[in-house]
Motif scaffolding. Structure first.
Motif, mmCIF file in Angstrom:
data_model
loop_
_atom_site.group_PDB
_atom_site.id
_atom_site.type_symbol
_atom_site.label_atom_id
_atom_site.label_comp_id
_atom_site.label_asym_id
_atom_site.label_seq_id
_atom_site.Cartn_x
_atom_site.Cartn_y
_atom_site.Cartn_z
ATOM 1 N N LEU A 133 0.827 -1.211 0.000
ATOM 2 C CA LEU A 133 0.000 0.000 0.000
ATOM 3 C C LEU A 133 0.862 1.261 0.000
ATOM 4 C CD1 LEU A 133 -2.813 -1.030 2.521
ATOM 5 C CD2 LEU A 133 -2.939 -0.972 0.016
ATOM 6 N N GLN A 134 1.924 1.229 0.777
ATOM 7 C CA GLN A 134 2.861 2.357 0.819
ATOM 8 C C GLN A 134 3.508 2.578 -0.543
ATOM 9 O OE1 GLN A 134 3.803 4.595 3.046
ATOM 10 N NE2 GLN A 134 6.003 4.898 3.059
ATOM 11 N N LEU A 135 3.860 1.494 -1.208
ATOM 12 C CA LEU A 135 4.481 1.593 -2.527
ATOM 13 C C LEU A 135 3.515 2.182 -3.542
ATOM 14 C CD1 LEU A 135 7.011 0.928 -4.216
ATOM 15 C CD2 LEU A 135 6.034 -1.329 -4.637
ATOM 16 N N LEU A 136 2.266 1.728 -3.524
ATOM 17 C CA LEU A 136 1.266 2.265 -4.452
ATOM 18 C C LEU A 136 0.985 3.731 -4.169
ATOM 19 C CD1 LEU A 136 -1.244 -0.740 -4.553
ATOM 20 C CD2 LEU A 136 0.435 -0.089 -6.290
ATOM 21 N N LEU A 137 0.905 4.083 -2.893
ATOM 22 C CA LEU A 137 0.678 5.485 -2.527
ATOM 23 C C LEU A 137 1.811 6.364 -3.033
ATOM 24 C CD1 LEU A 137 -0.886 7.658 -0.843
ATOM 25 C CD2 LEU A 137 0.609 7.029 1.065
ATOM 26 N N GLY A 138 3.045 5.929 -2.812
ATOM 27 C CA GLY A 138 4.174 6.721 -3.282
ATOM 28 C C GLY A 138 4.225 6.837 -4.791
ATOM 29 N N PHE A 139 3.833 5.783 -5.489
ATOM 30 C CA PHE A 139 3.888 5.801 -6.952
ATOM 31 C C PHE A 139 2.857 6.763 -7.536
ATOM 32 C CE2 PHE A 139 2.651 4.129 -11.135
ATOM 33 C CZ PHE A 139 3.884 4.095 -11.767
ATOM 34 N N PHE A 140 1.618 6.688 -7.064
ATOM 35 C CA PHE A 140 0.556 7.489 -7.664
ATOM 36 C C PHE A 140 0.511 8.921 -7.133
ATOM 37 C CE2 PHE A 140 -1.165 3.183 -8.443
ATOM 38 C CZ PHE A 140 -1.394 3.291 -9.802
ATOM 39 N N VAL A 141 1.022 9.157 -5.933
ATOM 40 C CA VAL A 141 0.926 10.497 -5.355
ATOM 41 C C VAL A 141 2.222 11.284 -5.548
ATOM 42 C CG1 VAL A 141 0.599 11.814 -3.227
ATOM 43 C CG2 VAL A 141 -0.803 9.799 -3.677
ATOM 44 N N PHE A 142 3.373 10.649 -5.328
ATOM 45 C CA PHE A 142 4.627 11.390 -5.321
ATOM 46 C C PHE A 142 5.451 11.226 -6.594
ATOM 47 C CE2 PHE A 142 3.674 10.493 -0.823
ATOM 48 C CZ PHE A 142 3.597 11.799 -0.354
ATOM 49 N N LEU A 143 5.375 10.087 -7.255
ATOM 50 C CA LEU A 143 6.180 9.889 -8.455
ATOM 51 C C LEU A 143 5.486 10.454 -9.690
ATOM 52 C CD1 LEU A 143 8.758 8.752 -9.680
ATOM 53 C CD2 LEU A 143 7.584 6.557 -9.970
ATOM 54 N N LEU A 144 4.231 10.113 -9.882
ATOM 55 C CA LEU A 144 3.488 10.632 -11.024
ATOM 56 C C LEU A 144 3.054 12.070 -10.750
ATOM 57 C CD1 LEU A 144 1.280 7.529 -11.931
ATOM 58 C CD2 LEU A 144 3.483 8.216 -12.890
#
Length: 285
Positions: A133-144
């Protein structure tokens, strides 16, 4: 920009890398020498992939991913590049953690051993789920670049805290797993009699604990935090113009308005002068 306390940071970084690498080596020696090796056939050899992959990915690589922003040699790199490296390391760690779970469930199912009955399994599975969940959150909120700045600012403290919480939980889960495995596996001689395997694996646990402590210390020092980019241009949360651009445009429009008002004043003064001259000529006549 020079880092404050650079020598101290370098000493701790080298120590963390050395201790983390030793943890991986000790894990391999343990399963290859004391636990009969590795395999993927539903036997104990397949189970041995579990500690190897967890220590390699979920401890060592995850620890490196946590401190990657602190490396002063990367401060000249773009923030997007560092985000991509951070996300890539975390993705590798997540993949290795998932494979390690598959190895455990395959071994338990092949040997008719119940799943998910110990505290180690409960905490471990919880850590993996939270990590994904942390990985998905970081990908969609902070990376993209889709999320607005207001949402990023709101979630950033949660993202940082949850990352450290998951890492600490993983360290505790690994220590529980090592103890549980030694209690089940060491019968003659028993674990309580401190056989060589028990001493070796306890040393492995201490190495993992020290590695976690070093990572926590490095990542919590404010003087070693990556400095903000001075020339970075932030976009408005509502998708408007960049900050600084709107203010400069407003200043330009203000100058234009000021110039227009000055021109109008000058024109009005000329008209008054012309009117006064005509009036003077008429009075003279």
């Amino acid at each position: 920009m020079a880092m404050e306390g650079y020598r101290g940071f370098l000493a701790l970084l080298v120590s963390a890398l050395l201790v983390g690498f030793l943890s991986v080596i000790f894990t391999l020696i343990w399963v290859l020498h004391h636990r009969e090796g590795l395999g993927w056939d539903g036997t104990a050899l397949e189970f041995n992939w579990h500690p190897v992959l967890v220590v390699t990915g979920f401890v060592f690589i995850l620890g490196i991913a946590i401190i990657v922003y602190r490396l002063p040699w990367t401060w000249k790199c773009s923030k997007l590049l560092m985000k991509s490296i951070h996300a890539g390391l975390n993705t590798v760690a997540a993949i290795l953690a998932i494979i390690s779970l598959v190895a455990v469930f395959d071994f338990h199912n092949a040997k008719k051993i119940p799943n998910m009955y110990s505290l180690h399994s409960w905490v471990g599975l919880t850590a993996v789920i939270l990590y994904i969940l942390q990985l998905l959150l970081g990908f969609f909120v902070f990376l993209l670049p889709w999320a607005p700045l207001s949402l990023r600012a709101l979630l950033m403290p949660i993202h940082v805290y949850s990352g450290l919480f998951i890492f600490g939980t993983v360290i505790a889960t690994v220590l529980m797993g090592l103890t549980e495995k030694l209690i089940f596996a060491l019968k003659n001689p028993s674990y309580s009699s401190l056989p060589p395997e028990g001493i070796f694996t306890n040393t492995l646990g201490l190495l993992i604990l020290v590695f976690g402590a070093l990572i926590f210390w490095i990542v919590t020092r404010p003087q070693w935090k990556r400095p903000k980019e001075p020339n970075s241009v932030l976009l408005q949360p509502n998708g408007g113009a960049p900050e600084g651009v709107e203010s400069s445009m407003a200043m330009n429009f203000g100058n234009v308005d000021k110039s227009d008002s000055e021109l109008n004043s000058e024109a009005a003064a000329r008209k008054r002068n012309i009117t006064l001259d005509e009036a003077g000529q008429r009075s003279t006549m």
